[in-house]
Enzyme design. Structure first.
Site, PDB file in Angstrom:
ATOM      1  N   HIS A 219       0.711  -1.268   0.120  1.00 42.43           N
ATOM      2  CA  HIS A 219       0.066  -0.082  -0.134  1.00 42.43           C
ATOM      3  C   HIS A 219       0.899   1.451  -0.089  1.00 42.43           C
ATOM      4  CE1 HIS A 219      -3.623   2.295  -0.475  1.00 42.43           C
ATOM      5  NE2 HIS A 219      -4.685   1.292   1.230  1.00 42.43           N
TER       6      HIS A 219
ATOM      7  N   ASP B  79      -1.727   2.248  -4.365  1.00 42.05           N
ATOM      8  CA  ASP B  79      -3.183   2.237  -3.836  1.00 42.05           C
ATOM      9  C   ASP B  79      -4.248   1.359  -4.530  1.00 42.05           C
ATOM     10  OD1 ASP B  79      -2.606   4.397  -2.608  1.00 42.05           O
ATOM     11  OD2 ASP B  79      -3.449   6.046  -4.013  1.00 42.05           O
TER      12      ASP B  79
END
Length: 438
Positions: A410, A414
């Site tokens: 992450h 995204d």
């Protein structure tokens, strides 16, 4: 009788050291040329280091479990008879001004000889060079030595037959390339073989000591979770067309191409097409810099008979057609299970695929293979009733369905990109052309 230095071999661009696992020979033992002297290990792949000459092991300079830098002298072998001439010949070839009484440094290194992957001692290469035997001929000579290696006797017999016009024709293994000097003698590599675990019993509890490979895997998994904030997205795909096409062509494919067609190369094809659309998935992170990889090197998680796991890498997978991918998948998987992987076979991956469906799992939450930023898991393909939209309305039909899960870092990826990439892979599999040629 000169001493020959045995040097810790280089086993990949990024590997700077190796651990000594076991000395197969002890000081005073007689050693044949090309005979394995010790076992070494780096990361997941182990190797055996062969002797570059015949003689007696004079001394070992490191103990078991010592971590030794690449290029360090690890042992010395005192040559005798013809082997002493070998050492002197190698010395004169590489550095004529050096006195013959000094130890000869014989570097052992993994072979980069492509498909042939043959082992040649410096003496054999010197004879080939002096007699004008090209590498293509050298590769075609049957060897009588250890593991089929060409010995001094083999090359001399071949040269004698060649001069008399009686040299047999073995066929050429590669385009003609003349041997210009002694090539570095390769080490042989293997995935760590199963060793009997150390077991302790106390009352109703049994304590099993982790083997070295399991410790490495555990360390990698913990380190990956510590480095990368993991997010996992899920999708499902109707792979009916893909399943039916493979079922229809797999026998003809194996007959024509001499290799089996599994689902894995078909999954890899879909992944490659989607990576080209979303290249950030094929990247890594160095501090605060994102490194986009132009090469697409697909790692494929492979279970070993020991219960451990290794990830061989298909390099430049985007440059291979389906047949090429199928060959690479089968070769790497077989080599992994038969302890024949080389260190470079597990390096340089940019994205990993793991088939958790092989063991019956419907889905999984895989851990990222560092320093990559994403890993795709494919689950078992199951027949299920699903609602299908038709021109005449909705219908319940039986389809081949499969879950996919993508774990991603992450810090770089995204949720929107992760989900988009995963959905794109699912669509590629669903839209598989049922009339495709191979």
């Amino acid at each position: 009788m000169p001493l020959v230095d045995l040097v810790m071999p280089k086993m990949g661009e990024s590997i700077m050291e190796a651990t000594i696992l076991k000395w197969l020979k002890q000081p005073g033992d007689t050693v044949r040329q090309d005979e394995s002297v010790l076992e070494i290990a780096t990361d997941k792949v182990d190797s055996e280091v062969p002797s570059v000459t015949a003689g007696t092991l004079e001394e070992v300079l490191f103990k078991v479990n010592d971590v030794v830098p690449i290029g360090s002298v690890i042992a010395r072998i005192r040559t005798n008879g013809a082997a002493a001439q070998t050492g002197s010949a190698n010395l004169a070839y590489s550095n004529p001004a050096q006195p013959a009484s000094q130890p000869v440094r014989a570097v052992v290194q993994p072979s980069s000889n492509g498909a042939a992957n043959r082992f040649y001692s410096p003496l054999v290469l010197n004879i080939a060079a002096s007699e004008g035997v090209p590498l293509s001929e050298l590769e075609s000579i049957p060897g009588s030595g250890n593991e089929g290696r060409v010995t001094k006797k083999d090359i001399l017999q071949y040269v004698a037959d060649r001069k008399s016009g009686n040299a047999p024709s073995y066929g050429s293994a590669a385009p003609a390339q003349h041997v210009t000097g002694p090539r570095q003698v390769p080490a042989t590599f293997a995935v760590e073989s199963a060793a009997s675990p150390v077991v302790y019993s106390t009352g109703n509890v049994e304590i099993i000591e982790m083997d070295r490979m399991r410790k490495l895997i555990a360390d990698h998994m913990v380190r990956s979770k510590h480095i990368s904030p993991h997010v996992t997205s899920f999708s499902e795909a109707d792979v009916t067309h893909l399943v039916q096409w493979r079922e229809k062509v797999k026998k003809e494919f194996e007959k024509r191409e001499n290799t089996k067609l599994t689902f894995t190369p078909l999954f890899i094809e879909a992944v490659i097409r989607c990576i080209k659309k979303y290249p950030l998935i094929n990247s890594s992170l160095d501090g605060d810099k994102i490194i986009l990889k132009k090469d697409i090197n697909i790692g494929m998680a492979t279970a070993l008979p020991t219960g451990n796991l290794i990830v061989p890498v298909i390099r430049n997978a985007d440059q291979l057609n389906l047949t090429g991918l199928a060959r690479q998948v089968n070769t790497l998987a077989d080599n992994a299970r038969q302890n024949k992987l080389r260190p470079e076979d597990t390096q340089g991956g940019t994205f990993t695929l793991t088939n958790v469906g092989t063991f019956g799992s419907l889905m999984g939450t895989p851990i990222i293979n560092q320093p990559q930023v994403a890993i795709l898991a494919v689950g078992a393909i199951k027949k299920r009733p699903v609602v299908l939209e038709t021109s005449e309305g909705d219908a319940i039909v039986i389809r081949h369905m499969m879950y996919l899960s993508l774990s991603y870092d992450h810090r770089i990826v995204d949720g929107s990109l992760g989900a988009t990439f995963l959905s794109a892979v699912a669509r590629e599999l669903e839209n598989f052309p049922s009339n495709r040629e191979f």
